[in-house]
Design an enzyme around this catalytic site. Structure first.
Site, short mmCIF file in Angstrom:
data_model
loop_
_atom_site.label_atom_id
_atom_site.label_comp_id
_atom_site.label_asym_id
_atom_site.label_seq_id
_atom_site.Cartn_x
_atom_site.Cartn_y
_atom_site.Cartn_z
N ASN A 9 39.23 -44.96 57.77
CA ASN A 9 38.33 -46.19 57.35
C ASN A 9 37.10 -46.10 58.30
OD1 ASN A 9 37.36 -48.53 56.45
ND2 ASN A 9 38.81 -49.97 57.29
N LYS A 11 34.54 -47.81 57.75
CA LYS A 11 33.89 -49.31 57.72
C LYS A 11 32.55 -48.97 57.40
CE LYS A 11 37.60 -50.69 60.87
NZ LYS A 11 38.14 -51.70 61.66
N HIS A 93 41.74 -55.41 53.42
CA HIS A 93 41.71 -55.33 54.90
C HIS A 93 41.36 -56.79 55.78
CE1 HIS A 93 39.89 -53.71 58.69
NE2 HIS A 93 40.42 -52.56 58.62
N GLU A 95 39.22 -57.41 57.84
CA GLU A 95 37.87 -57.82 57.76
C GLU A 95 37.32 -58.34 56.48
OE1 GLU A 95 36.35 -53.89 59.34
OE2 GLU A 95 37.60 -54.57 61.07
N GLU A 165 48.69 -53.73 59.61
CA GLU A 165 47.57 -53.77 60.59
C GLU A 165 47.30 -55.21 61.23
OE1 GLU A 165 44.35 -50.76 59.67
OE2 GLU A 165 43.66 -52.32 58.48
N GLY A 171 40.47 -52.66 66.55
CA GLY A 171 39.23 -52.64 67.09
C GLY A 171 38.96 -52.98 68.51
N SER A 211 43.96 -49.58 66.40
CA SER A 211 43.76 -49.01 67.62
C SER A 211 44.58 -47.91 67.87
CB SER A 211 43.56 -49.84 68.88
OG SER A 211 42.72 -50.94 68.79
P1 PGA Z 1 40.66 -49.35 64.43
O1 PGA Z 1 40.79 -49.85 63.03
O2 PGA Z 1 41.51 -48.17 64.24
O3 PGA Z 1 39.34 -49.33 64.94
O4 PGA Z 1 41.46 -50.45 65.22
C1 PGA Z 1 41.95 -49.92 62.18
C2 PGA Z 1 41.30 -50.51 60.72
O5 PGA Z 1 40.54 -51.37 60.70
O6 PGA Z 1 41.94 -49.97 59.80
#
Ligand code: PGA
Length: 248
Positions: A9, A11, A93, A95, A165, A171, A211
């Protein structure tokens, strides 16, 4: 058997030529055909990248609208995504849930739109830190699934892709331990068994995200109920993303 998947992803990252270079490097470096590789770039790049991928990797979108056409300025409909070569979309997601206020009811409508348009999706779920600290992570994630996904019939649910997640791991560099990931994934699979059957539960791919990187992927993917990963930051670099793909 659930399909093994590594999905990136991106983003709102990478300019077009940077993304194109990354896709080419992934196509060149991908060894195993037993792992499905999916990339979720900015929607603008979907058509070109799906032509580049030529079926060897799936190219998807990070979001889509529930209506099939109409006066929804700035939105993209599933038939449009499909007509440009996009084959899968992310739903829910954290976000989108947090920054764009998408509710479980909104996500249920997206699930229904995807089903109506025969469009694959990865359904994301996961608890924020305060919920885990209060010890309520299982009931929280269960409600996300019950309110948005478990209305599907058994045949619709079979073969679906979920991503667990934990919001506190996205992140932040703070990965769930493999024991924490396995515990939640096993719970999710048991709820699918309760609502459907063992057969359906075993056909669903449950990915871990948060992460996940080239250093911890092998240990996380070795958990019996983890069928792959949804990778953010570490998917922006071909070396780390390829190591994650090859961690299976
Ligand atoms: P990250 O994001 O691997 O940067 O923690 C995962 C995601 O948001 O799908």
């Amino acid at each position: 058997m659930a399909q093994k998947i590594v999905a990136g992803n991106w983003k709102m990252n990478l300019q077009f030529d940077e993304g194109e270079k990354l896709v080419n490097e992934i196509l060149e470096g991908k060894r195993s055909n037993s792992v499905s590789v999916m990339i979720f770039p900015p929607a603008l790049y979907v058509q070109h990248f799906s032509e580049l991928g030529d079926g060897r990797i799936s190219i998807g979108v990070q979001n889509f609208h529930v209506h099939e056409s109409g006066a929804y300025t700035g939105e993209i409909a599933i038939p449009q995504i499909k007509s440009a070569g996009g084959s899968i979309g992310l739903i829910g997601h954290s976000e989108r849930r947090g920054l764009f206020s998408e509710t479980n009811a909104d996500l249920k409508a997206k699930v229904d739109a995807a089903i109506a348009n025969d469009f694959k999706f990865i359904f994301c779920c996961g608890e924020p830190l305060e919920i885990r600290e209060a010890g309520r992570e299982f009931s929280y994630v269960k409600s996300q699934l019950e309110e948005s996904l478990f209305h599907l019939t058994a045949s619709q649910m079979a073969g679906k892709i979920l991503a667990y997640e934990p919001v506190w791991a996205i992140g932040t560099g703070k990965t769930a331990t493999s024991a924490q990931a396995e515990q939640m994934h096993a719970e999710i699979r048991s709820w699918i068994t309760d609502n459907y059957s063992d057969e359906v539960a075993n056909s669903v791919s449950i990915l871990y995200g948060g992460s996940c990187n080239e250093k911890n992927a092998r240990e996380i993917f070795a958990c019996p109920n983890v069928d792959g990963g949804l990778i953010g930051g570490a998917s922006l670099n071909s070396e780390s993303f390829l190591e994650i793909i090859n961690a299976f």
